[in-house]
Design a protein around this motif. Structure first.
Motif, PDB file in Angstrom:
ATOM      1  N   LEU A  85       0.827  -1.211   0.000  1.00  0.00           N
ATOM      2  CA  LEU A  85       0.000   0.000   0.000  1.00  0.00           C
ATOM      3  C   LEU A  85       0.863   1.264   0.000  1.00  0.00           C
ATOM      4  O   LEU A  85       0.552   2.232  -0.698  1.00  0.00           O
ATOM      5  CB  LEU A  85      -0.943  -0.007   1.199  1.00  0.00           C
ATOM      6  N   ALA A  86       1.934   1.256   0.770  1.00  0.00           N
ATOM      7  CA  ALA A  86       2.833   2.415   0.798  1.00  0.00           C
ATOM      8  C   ALA A  86       3.484   2.625  -0.568  1.00  0.00           C
ATOM      9  O   ALA A  86       3.584   3.758  -1.052  1.00  0.00           O
ATOM     10  CB  ALA A  86       3.894   2.230   1.875  1.00  0.00           C
ATOM     11  N   ALA A  87       3.894   1.540  -1.204  1.00  0.00           N
ATOM     12  CA  ALA A  87       4.528   1.636  -2.524  1.00  0.00           C
ATOM     13  C   ALA A  87       3.539   2.153  -3.563  1.00  0.00           C
ATOM     14  O   ALA A  87       3.883   3.006  -4.399  1.00  0.00           O
ATOM     15  CB  ALA A  87       5.083   0.277  -2.939  1.00  0.00           C
ATOM     16  N   LEU A  88       2.307   1.662  -3.527  1.00  0.00           N
ATOM     17  CA  LEU A  88       1.297   2.146  -4.468  1.00  0.00           C
ATOM     18  C   LEU A  88       0.972   3.616  -4.221  1.00  0.00           C
ATOM     19  O   LEU A  88       0.756   4.387  -5.174  1.00  0.00           O
ATOM     20  CB  LEU A  88       0.030   1.294  -4.375  1.00  0.00           C
ATOM     21  N   GLY A  89       0.959   4.010  -2.960  1.00  0.00           N
ATOM     22  CA  GLY A  89       0.740   5.421  -2.636  1.00  0.00           C
ATOM     23  C   GLY A  89       1.844   6.311  -3.188  1.00  0.00           C
ATOM     24  O   GLY A  89       1.585   7.370  -3.765  1.00  0.00           O
ATOM     25  N   MET A  90       3.081   5.864  -3.024  1.00  0.00           N
ATOM     26  CA  MET A  90       4.209   6.646  -3.543  1.00  0.00           C
ATOM     27  C   MET A  90       4.188   6.694  -5.069  1.00  0.00           C
ATOM     28  O   MET A  90       4.516   7.723  -5.672  1.00  0.00           O
ATOM     29  CB  MET A  90       5.532   6.067  -3.042  1.00  0.00           C
ATOM     30  N   ALA A  91       3.796   5.591  -5.702  1.00  0.00           N
ATOM     31  CA  ALA A  91       3.687   5.581  -7.155  1.00  0.00           C
ATOM     32  C   ALA A  91       2.619   6.569  -7.598  1.00  0.00           C
ATOM     33  O   ALA A  91       2.799   7.296  -8.585  1.00  0.00           O
ATOM     34  CB  ALA A  91       3.373   4.171  -7.656  1.00  0.00           C
ATOM     35  N   GLY A  92       1.516   6.622  -6.871  1.00  0.00           N
ATOM     36  CA  GLY A  92       0.462   7.589  -7.187  1.00  0.00           C
ATOM     37  C   GLY A  92       0.935   9.020  -7.040  1.00  0.00           C
ATOM     38  O   GLY A  92       0.661   9.870  -7.892  1.00  0.00           O
ATOM     39  N   VAL A  93       1.656   9.298  -5.964  1.00  0.00           N
ATOM     40  CA  VAL A  93       2.210  10.647  -5.766  1.00  0.00           C
ATOM     41  C   VAL A  93       3.173  10.982  -6.905  1.00  0.00           C
ATOM     42  O   VAL A  93       3.151  12.103  -7.446  1.00  0.00           O
ATOM     43  CB  VAL A  93       2.923  10.741  -4.391  1.00  0.00           C
ATOM     44  N   GLY A  94       3.984  10.027  -7.289  1.00  0.00           N
ATOM     45  CA  GLY A  94       4.916  10.256  -8.398  1.00  0.00           C
ATOM     46  C   GLY A  94       4.195  10.553  -9.697  1.00  0.00           C
ATOM     47  O   GLY A  94       4.609  11.441 -10.458  1.00  0.00           O
ATOM     48  N   LEU A  95       3.108   9.838  -9.964  1.00  0.00           N
ATOM     49  CA  LEU A  95       2.336  10.101 -11.183  1.00  0.00           C
ATOM     50  C   LEU A  95       1.718  11.489 -11.174  1.00  0.00           C
ATOM     51  O   LEU A  95       1.705  12.185 -12.197  1.00  0.00           O
ATOM     52  CB  LEU A  95       1.251   9.042 -11.356  1.00  0.00           C
ATOM     53  N   VAL A  96       1.196  11.905 -10.030  1.00  0.00           N
ATOM     54  CA  VAL A  96       0.625  13.247  -9.928  1.00  0.00           C
ATOM     55  C   VAL A  96       1.702  14.298 -10.142  1.00  0.00           C
ATOM     56  O   VAL A  96       1.503  15.273 -10.887  1.00  0.00           O
ATOM     57  CB  VAL A  96      -0.073  13.431  -8.554  1.00  0.00           C
ATOM     58  N   LEU A  97       2.864  14.119  -9.514  1.00  0.00           N
ATOM     59  CA  LEU A  97       3.957  15.072  -9.699  1.00  0.00           C
ATOM     60  C   LEU A  97       4.413  15.112 -11.161  1.00  0.00           C
ATOM     61  O   LEU A  97       4.671  16.197 -11.705  1.00  0.00           O
ATOM     62  CB  LEU A  97       5.131  14.719  -8.795  1.00  0.00           C
ATOM     63  N   LEU A  98       4.485  13.958 -11.788  1.00  0.00           N
ATOM     64  CA  LEU A  98       4.861  13.917 -13.196  1.00  0.00           C
ATOM     65  C   LEU A  98       3.858  14.658 -14.056  1.00  0.00           C
ATOM     66  O   LEU A  98       4.233  15.401 -14.967  1.00  0.00           O
ATOM     67  CB  LEU A  98       5.006  12.465 -13.645  1.00  0.00           C
ATOM     68  N   ALA A  99       2.580  14.456 -13.776  1.00  0.00           N
ATOM     69  CA  ALA A  99       1.536  15.160 -14.532  1.00  0.00           C
ATOM     70  C   ALA A  99       1.654  16.668 -14.348  1.00  0.00           C
ATOM     71  O   ALA A  99       1.498  17.434 -15.309  1.00  0.00           O
ATOM     72  CB  ALA A  99       0.152  14.669 -14.100  1.00  0.00           C
ATOM     73  N   LEU A 100       1.946  17.106 -13.123  1.00  0.00           N
ATOM     74  CA  LEU A 100       2.096  18.546 -12.868  1.00  0.00           C
ATOM     75  C   LEU A 100       3.302  19.115 -13.601  1.00  0.00           C
ATOM     76  O   LEU A 100       3.248  20.236 -14.132  1.00  0.00           O
ATOM     77  CB  LEU A 100       2.211  18.806 -11.366  1.00  0.00           C
ATOM     78  N   VAL A 101       4.398  18.380 -13.619  1.00  0.00           N
ATOM     79  CA  VAL A 101       5.610  18.846 -14.294  1.00  0.00           C
ATOM     80  C   VAL A 101       5.407  18.910 -15.806  1.00  0.00           C
ATOM     81  O   VAL A 101       5.903  19.823 -16.468  1.00  0.00           O
ATOM     82  CB  VAL A 101       6.800  17.916 -13.952  1.00  0.00           C
ATOM     83  N   ARG A 102       4.640  17.971 -16.341  1.00  0.00           N
ATOM     84  CA  ARG A 102       4.439  17.892 -17.793  1.00  0.00           C
ATOM     85  C   ARG A 102       3.398  18.874 -18.306  1.00  0.00           C
ATOM     86  O   ARG A 102       3.194  18.970 -19.509  1.00  0.00           O
ATOM     87  CB  ARG A 102       4.027  16.474 -18.194  1.00  0.00           C
ATOM     88  N   LEU A 103       2.692  19.601 -17.438  1.00  0.00           N
ATOM     89  CA  LEU A 103       1.675  20.573 -17.897  1.00  0.00           C
ATOM     90  C   LEU A 103       2.268  21.704 -18.670  1.00  0.00           C
ATOM     91  O   LEU A 103       3.206  22.285 -18.550  1.00  0.00           O
ATOM     92  CB  LEU A 103       0.876  21.114 -16.709  1.00  0.00           C
TER      93      LEU A 103
END
Length: 61
Positions: free
Chosen positions: A43-61
């Protein structure tokens, strides 16, 4: 595809720097990870992966 390899290389560099700068703390962290139940670690790993995806989406805007 080159972005993927660049991201993986950067992750390896950051991890290497952490182990070089804080070897004792990293050893303790790995020992603590070994005591966690698999479900909690998953669960912690999936949470961190989700945070990483959100950060990536923000950077790519």
């Amino acid at each position: 595809m080159s972005d993927l390899f660049a991201a993986l290389a950067l992750a390896i560099v950051i991890e290497g720097l952490l182990y070089a700068a804080f070897p004792e703390q990293m050893k303790r962290m790995v020992a603590q990870l070994l005591t966690l139940p698999s479900q909690q670690l998953r669960l912690a790993a999936l949470g961190m992966a989700g945070v990483g995806l959100v950060l990536l989406a923000l950077v790519r805007l």
